[in-house]
Design an enzyme around this catalytic site. Structure first.
Site, PDB file in Angstrom:
ATOM      1  N   GLY A   7      53.645  23.434   8.931  1.00  0.00           N
ATOM      2  CA  GLY A   7      54.271  22.162   8.391  1.00  0.00           C
ATOM      3  C   GLY A   7      55.283  22.842   7.155  1.00  0.00           C
ATOM      4  O   GLY A   7      55.253  22.553   6.052  1.00  0.00           O
ATOM      5  N   ALA A   8      56.497  23.369   7.654  1.00  0.00           N
ATOM      6  CA  ALA A   8      57.366  23.868   6.755  1.00  0.00           C
ATOM      7  C   ALA A   8      58.267  23.149   6.480  1.00  0.00           C
ATOM      8  O   ALA A   8      59.471  23.215   6.824  1.00  0.00           O
ATOM      9  CB  ALA A   8      57.803  25.130   7.517  1.00  0.00           C
ATOM     10  N   ALA A  10      59.522  20.220   3.032  1.00  0.00           N
ATOM     11  CA  ALA A  10      60.154  20.453   1.726  1.00  0.00           C
ATOM     12  C   ALA A  10      59.458  21.610   1.072  1.00  0.00           C
ATOM     13  O   ALA A  10      59.962  22.475   0.404  1.00  0.00           O
ATOM     14  CB  ALA A  10      60.338  19.206   0.970  1.00  0.00           C
ATOM     15  N   ILE A  11      57.997  21.135   0.750  1.00  0.00           N
ATOM     16  CA  ILE A  11      57.266  22.257   0.057  1.00  0.00           C
ATOM     17  C   ILE A  11      57.030  23.444   0.870  1.00  0.00           C
ATOM     18  O   ILE A  11      57.094  24.749   0.272  1.00  0.00           O
ATOM     19  CB  ILE A  11      55.984  21.766  -0.470  1.00  0.00           C
ATOM     20  CG1 ILE A  11      56.310  20.703  -1.664  1.00  0.00           C
ATOM     21  CG2 ILE A  11      55.156  22.816  -0.715  1.00  0.00           C
ATOM     22  CD1 ILE A  11      56.771  21.193  -2.825  1.00  0.00           C
ATOM     23  N   ASN A 102      48.188  16.552  -1.934  1.00  0.00           N
ATOM     24  CA  ASN A 102      47.877  15.752  -2.823  1.00  0.00           C
ATOM     25  C   ASN A 102      46.592  15.112  -2.805  1.00  0.00           C
ATOM     26  O   ASN A 102      45.996  15.158  -1.878  1.00  0.00           O
ATOM     27  CB  ASN A 102      49.083  14.805  -3.113  1.00  0.00           C
ATOM     28  CG  ASN A 102      50.318  15.102  -3.331  1.00  0.00           C
ATOM     29  OD1 ASN A 102      50.577  16.017  -4.299  1.00  0.00           O
ATOM     30  ND2 ASN A 102      51.218  14.783  -2.883  1.00  0.00           N
ATOM     31  N   LYS A 204      46.763  16.406 -11.634  1.00  0.00           N
ATOM     32  CA  LYS A 204      48.033  15.643 -10.564  1.00  0.00           C
ATOM     33  C   LYS A 204      47.781  14.513  -9.926  1.00  0.00           C
ATOM     34  O   LYS A 204      48.614  13.572 -10.084  1.00  0.00           O
ATOM     35  CB  LYS A 204      47.850  16.863  -9.321  1.00  0.00           C
ATOM     36  CG  LYS A 204      49.081  16.632  -8.566  1.00  0.00           C
ATOM     37  CD  LYS A 204      50.533  17.148  -8.744  1.00  0.00           C
ATOM     38  CE  LYS A 204      51.612  16.793  -7.851  1.00  0.00           C
ATOM     39  NZ  LYS A 204      51.358  17.477  -6.641  1.00  0.00           N
ATOM     40  N   ASN A 212      53.118   7.290  -6.664  1.00  0.00           N
ATOM     41  CA  ASN A 212      53.357   7.274  -5.307  1.00  0.00           C
ATOM     42  C   ASN A 212      53.422   5.851  -4.810  1.00  0.00           C
ATOM     43  O   ASN A 212      54.144   5.489  -4.187  1.00  0.00           O
ATOM     44  CB  ASN A 212      52.322   8.319  -4.679  1.00  0.00           C
ATOM     45  CG  ASN A 212      52.729   9.684  -4.917  1.00  0.00           C
ATOM     46  OD1 ASN A 212      52.880  10.109  -6.108  1.00  0.00           O
ATOM     47  ND2 ASN A 212      52.886  10.393  -3.542  1.00  0.00           N
ATOM     48  N   SER A 273      56.993  11.856  -2.684  1.00  0.00           N
ATOM     49  CA  SER A 273      56.906  11.942  -1.267  1.00  0.00           C
ATOM     50  C   SER A 273      56.470  10.849  -0.589  1.00  0.00           C
ATOM     51  O   SER A 273      57.135  10.561   0.563  1.00  0.00           O
ATOM     52  CB  SER A 273      55.750  13.070  -1.056  1.00  0.00           C
ATOM     53  OG  SER A 273      54.595  12.642  -1.612  1.00  0.00           O
TER      54      SER A 273
END
Length: 325
Positions: A7-8, A10-11, A102, A204, A212, A273
């Protein structure tokens, strides 16, 4: 050390590029135009800390990569249950799965002493499907304090934050955590190994659980929400209820709501996100944020009317998105 980033996005691509810069053998697993751009030109990171380009191997087929020492999981949590076939070729006997997610992780009550030890959170791990795909003994938690987005295929815009706190569910300081942390630091990121990562999870989550869904419902940035008096009060109420639930399951985040609000405000005109997913027509990652905490409120007897209301309307929004897809 050999690392696969499953899962490459944004992060994931940001972490993969940093690890590659540190000299780690990195394999990015992506798809579509993003994959093609990485294959052609590498990962370009645009950051206030300095731009750079990395050229790790990239593929859409994990069997090309084979077993690795660490899988960095950059998938959204709502894809975890179906990730088993993608992860299986990457595993050897000691492979760790470092899940940058998250919300409340599927491993939350694993090895946690107390009345809820071993409790499976249904909204996070429905029917045990996530645990089946991601066995608990492989799990290393990761709480991300970085804001990134895919500006265009192959290009990651890094806004702020470089901290990726990791830790074992047991709290033990293990060699696998130390090894991964050292590589991340060499690549220019912060990666403390925490003995109580659950506290980071809740700190977080205090922001994610409010910003979100509100950002998606209002189409607003984090700073925009903070500037609006009514929205700011709504965030404060959601954070208050969240802290109550955290304490009832044995964790005090230990940070004031005002301080948490100020921290979120520093993100500026950043789109969460969830808002990014909404704008792309993708399903929203809400179960691990809202549904999980509402479930824990039911478990512990906490009163969370604001969380329930926002969960209801954001869940309806998500249902309509899924139906449209």
């Amino acid at each position: 050390m050999k690392v696969a980033v499953l899962g490459a996005g944004a992060i994931g691509a940001y972490v993969g590029a940093a690890l590659h810069r540190a000299g780690v053998e990195v394999h990015l697993i992506a798809r579509g135009p993003h994959l093609e751009a990485i294959r052609k030109s590498g990962v370009m990171v645009l950051s206030p800390r300095g731009d750079f380009v990395a050229h790790p191997h990239a593929t859409d087929d994990p069997s090309e990569v084979g077993p690795v020492d660490h899988v960095f999981l950059g998938l959204k949590a709502n894809h975890y249950a179906a990730s088993g076939p993608m992860i299986k070729p990457l595993l050897h006997e000691a492979t760790s799965v470092i899940a940058a997610q998250n919300g409340i992780p599927w491993w939350y009550f694993h090895g946690l002493k107390g009345p809820y030890e071993g409790y499976r959170i249904e909204s996070v791990d429905p029917g045990g499907t996530v645990t089946a795909a991601l066995p608990l003994h492989r799990a290393v938690g990761c709480v991300v304090y970085a804001a990134t987005e895919i500006e265009r295929p192959g290009v990651i815009r890094h806004y702020e934050g470089t901290r990726f706190s990791i830790g074992e569910p047991s709290g033990e300081p293990t060699a696998r955590c130390a090894e991964f942390s050292e590589a991340m630091v060499t690549g220019g990121l912060k990666c403390p190994v925490e003995t109580d990562l659950r506290r980071d999870v809740w700190i977080k989550l205090m922001g994610n659980i409010a910003f979100n869904p509100i950002s998606a419902l209002a189409r607003a940035t984090m700073a925009g929400i903070c500037r609006h008096d009514g929205a700011r009060e709504l965030v404060r109420s959601m954070m208050t209820e969240t802290v109550d639930v955290a304490r009832r399951v044995g964790c005090d985040p230990g940070i004031s709501i005002e301080r948490r609000l100020r921290g979120a405000e520093k993100a500026g005109e950043h789109k969460t996100s969830t808002l990014q997913d909404l704008e792309k027509g993708k399903p929203l990652e809400l179960d691990v944020l809202l549904a999980a905490v509402v479930e824990l409120a039911d478990l512990t007897g906490a009163d969370v009317p604001t969380l329930r209301a926002i969960h209801a309307v954001s869940d309806l929004l998500n249902e309509n998105l899924v139906r449209a897809v």
